[in-house]
Design an enzyme around this catalytic site. Sequence first.
Site, short mmCIF file in Angstrom:
data_model
loop_
_atom_site.label_atom_id
_atom_site.label_comp_id
_atom_site.label_asym_id
_atom_site.label_seq_id
_atom_site.Cartn_x
_atom_site.Cartn_y
_atom_site.Cartn_z
N ALA A 12 28.63 -77.33 -7.25
CA ALA A 12 29.47 -77.77 -7.31
C ALA A 12 30.71 -76.79 -8.04
CB ALA A 12 29.18 -78.82 -8.47
N ARG A 17 37.33 -67.08 -7.41
CA ARG A 17 37.90 -65.84 -7.32
C ARG A 17 38.56 -65.67 -5.72
NH1 ARG A 17 34.83 -60.94 -8.34
NH2 ARG A 17 33.04 -62.46 -10.00
N LYS A 24 34.46 -72.86 -3.09
CA LYS A 24 33.63 -71.50 -2.54
C LYS A 24 32.58 -71.66 -1.58
CE LYS A 24 31.30 -69.99 -5.01
NZ LYS A 24 31.65 -68.45 -6.24
N THR A 81 24.49 -74.69 -15.14
CA THR A 81 24.00 -74.52 -14.24
C THR A 81 22.88 -75.21 -14.79
OG1 THR A 81 22.76 -72.46 -14.95
CG2 THR A 81 24.23 -72.20 -13.35
N ASP A 104 25.65 -70.81 -2.91
CA ASP A 104 27.29 -69.22 -2.66
C ASP A 104 26.11 -68.22 -2.17
OD1 ASP A 104 26.08 -69.41 -5.44
OD2 ASP A 104 28.20 -68.83 -6.26
N SER A 404 45.88 -66.76 50.82
CA SER A 404 46.43 -66.80 49.25
C SER A 404 47.72 -67.49 49.10
CB SER A 404 47.26 -64.80 49.51
OG SER A 404 46.26 -64.10 49.49
C1 UD1 Z 1 23.99 -67.69 -13.09
C2 UD1 Z 1 22.55 -67.60 -13.79
C3 UD1 Z 1 22.44 -65.91 -14.08
C4 UD1 Z 1 22.16 -65.42 -12.94
C5 UD1 Z 1 23.34 -65.76 -12.17
C6 UD1 Z 1 23.36 -65.16 -10.35
C7 UD1 Z 1 23.08 -69.31 -15.33
C8 UD1 Z 1 23.09 -69.86 -17.03
N1 UD1 Z 1 23.18 -68.07 -15.66
O1 UD1 Z 1 25.30 -67.25 -13.75
O2 UD1 Z 1 20.95 -65.92 -14.80
O3 UD1 Z 1 22.09 -63.61 -12.91
O4 UD1 Z 1 23.54 -66.77 -11.64
O5 UD1 Z 1 24.18 -65.23 -9.56
O6 UD1 Z 1 22.09 -70.49 -14.17
N2 UD1 Z 1 27.67 -74.43 -10.83
C9 UD1 Z 1 27.23 -75.93 -10.85
N3 UD1 Z 1 27.54 -76.30 -11.19
C10 UD1 Z 1 28.16 -76.18 -12.77
C11 UD1 Z 1 28.19 -74.35 -12.61
C12 UD1 Z 1 27.33 -74.15 -12.02
O7 UD1 Z 1 26.97 -76.52 -9.65
O8 UD1 Z 1 28.11 -76.33 -13.72
C13 UD1 Z 1 26.47 -73.72 -9.28
C14 UD1 Z 1 27.59 -72.53 -9.07
O9 UD1 Z 1 29.10 -73.43 -8.03
C15 UD1 Z 1 26.93 -71.35 -8.18
C16 UD1 Z 1 25.77 -71.27 -9.49
O10 UD1 Z 1 25.69 -72.67 -9.75
O11 UD1 Z 1 26.52 -71.75 -7.34
C17 UD1 Z 1 26.07 -70.35 -10.34
O12 UD1 Z 1 26.96 -70.99 -11.12
P1 UD1 Z 1 27.79 -69.47 -11.50
O13 UD1 Z 1 28.84 -70.17 -12.32
O14 UD1 Z 1 28.10 -68.33 -10.67
O15 UD1 Z 1 26.95 -68.89 -12.59
P2 UD1 Z 1 26.19 -67.53 -13.48
O16 UD1 Z 1 27.91 -66.96 -14.61
O17 UD1 Z 1 26.86 -66.45 -12.33
MG MG Z 2 27.86 -66.28 -10.05
#
Ligand code: UD1
Ligand code: MG
Length: 462
Positions: A12, A17, A24, A81, A104, A404
């Site tokens: 989601a 970046r 993404k 998440t 991702d 040709s």
């Molecule tokens: C998350 C983990 C972290 C881990 C890292 C690995 C949590 C709280 N933290 O952090 O422990 O080391 O991934 O990369 O879980 N996403 C949604 N909906 C949301 C938020 C995120 O679908 O509301 C998806 C994002 O698109 C992505 C994934 O969840 O694919 C991870 O989200 P991201 O914000 O990158 O989490 P991190 O802060 O990196």
């Molecule tokens: Mg992340």
Amino acid sequence: MTEALDVVILAAGKGTRMVSDRPKVLHKLAGKSMLQHVVDTASTLEPARICVIYGFGGEQVPSAIQDPEIKFVKQEPQLGTGHAVQQAIPYLDESHVALILYGDVPLIQHATLKALVALAKKGHVGLLTVELFEPQGYGRIVREGGEILRIVEHKDANQAELGIREVNTGIMAIPNRHLTKWLHSLTNQNAQGEYYLTDVIELAKNDGVKITACMPDNAWEVTGVNSRAQLEQLERQYQRERAQKLMDAGVSLNDASRFDVRGTLTCGNDVEIDINCLFEGTVTLGDAVQVGANCVLKDVTVASGTRIEAFTHIEQASVGRDCKIGPYARIRPGSVLSDEVHIGNFVELKNSQIGFNSKINHLSYIGDSTVGSKVNIGAGAITCNYDGANKFRTVIEDGAFIGSDTQLIAPVTVGKGATIGAGSTITKDAPGGELTLSRSKQVSIPGWKRPVKTPLDKTSKE
Ligand code: UD1
Ligand code: MG
């Protein structure tokens, strides 16, 4: 013991970046979206259900994947998440286990996931972790006496916790009967004000459910993509892996760093591939096939012993044994070449069958044609297959010789063993065994003078 599997893919996020209007997870790695990579790998586990949580970019994600087997669930707004996985609760069967994947993190492999799911099937929380020299940004795995206590996010960690090098990859497998309960008790009392999925680890510990970490076979499997530069790096990593596997299987690559597969490339023994080649879709190369530099092959089968010279482009075609193609040949969809065919420079073929040992060596266009065996087509000869509205076929029978610069105006048939004189425009069928030509007689005009420029009259400027 739980058996079946529900997969939840988190997709989601916006991916700020990437600096893109596209979500993404739809950016491509090896010609396929990152999300599609994850979906394809998840499918190899034969799950009961795949649930994709999407949000940013509206309906772009469901419409890009187009798979009726997948349940797309919108998360709006995106509150973390844990909140993302909560959206999947209605689709999680209490008797199944859930595998949580990130859209991702495209290169996660079947074997790693299988091991993780096996833990959840035993009733554990299976957590995929890695040790990093630079763990900045990741959730840290907090252990006591070797046992996992909880995960602390980078932004919530104290000094001691920031020193931990074992991190959460985000990928985990959990029995649904526990997961749904824990998801309901998440709060957003943390540095980011988000519902963290990672908080389920502490809830598991409190409930006395065993938490078992496992590590991926390869570190690159859990590499996430946050920027276009990271995507490029992961693409190179992926291509290097592919190249390595092919070399291990007996394929020679002149430079593994200048080699790209976007699909599936299957090779026989002793295949040689020169620099800068691109293989797309499904490509099969037989034993001892040689591919020169800078070739593009898409959905192509090439039989053994054939040599494809530099700068050749072949798409949706099959090439027989011991052929010689190129340099600079273009073979378009629907072309089928028999054995020992020669196609030379600046020859374009489209939707044509070329028989055994026929030769089209220079500057031709052969479209919608059936060419027999041992036919020779001279330099610059073309088929005129299109009248502006409809397309017609040209048939050239065995042993014919096309002089040709001939134009064959389709529909037309050149009979077996016929010869067409150079420079002819053939509008009617040419009989087998005969010489046919349609050339006007050569004349010389005595005393003829070349035109010269009229001098400008300087007095009349108007
Ligand atoms: C998350 C983990 C972290 C881990 C890292 C690995 C949590 C709280 N933290 O952090 O422990 O080391 O991934 O990369 O879980 N996403 C949604 N909906 C949301 C938020 C995120 O679908 O509301 C998806 C994002 O698109 C992505 C994934 O969840 O694919 C991870 O989200 P991201 O914000 O990158 O989490 P991190 O802060 O990196
Ligand atoms: Mg992340």
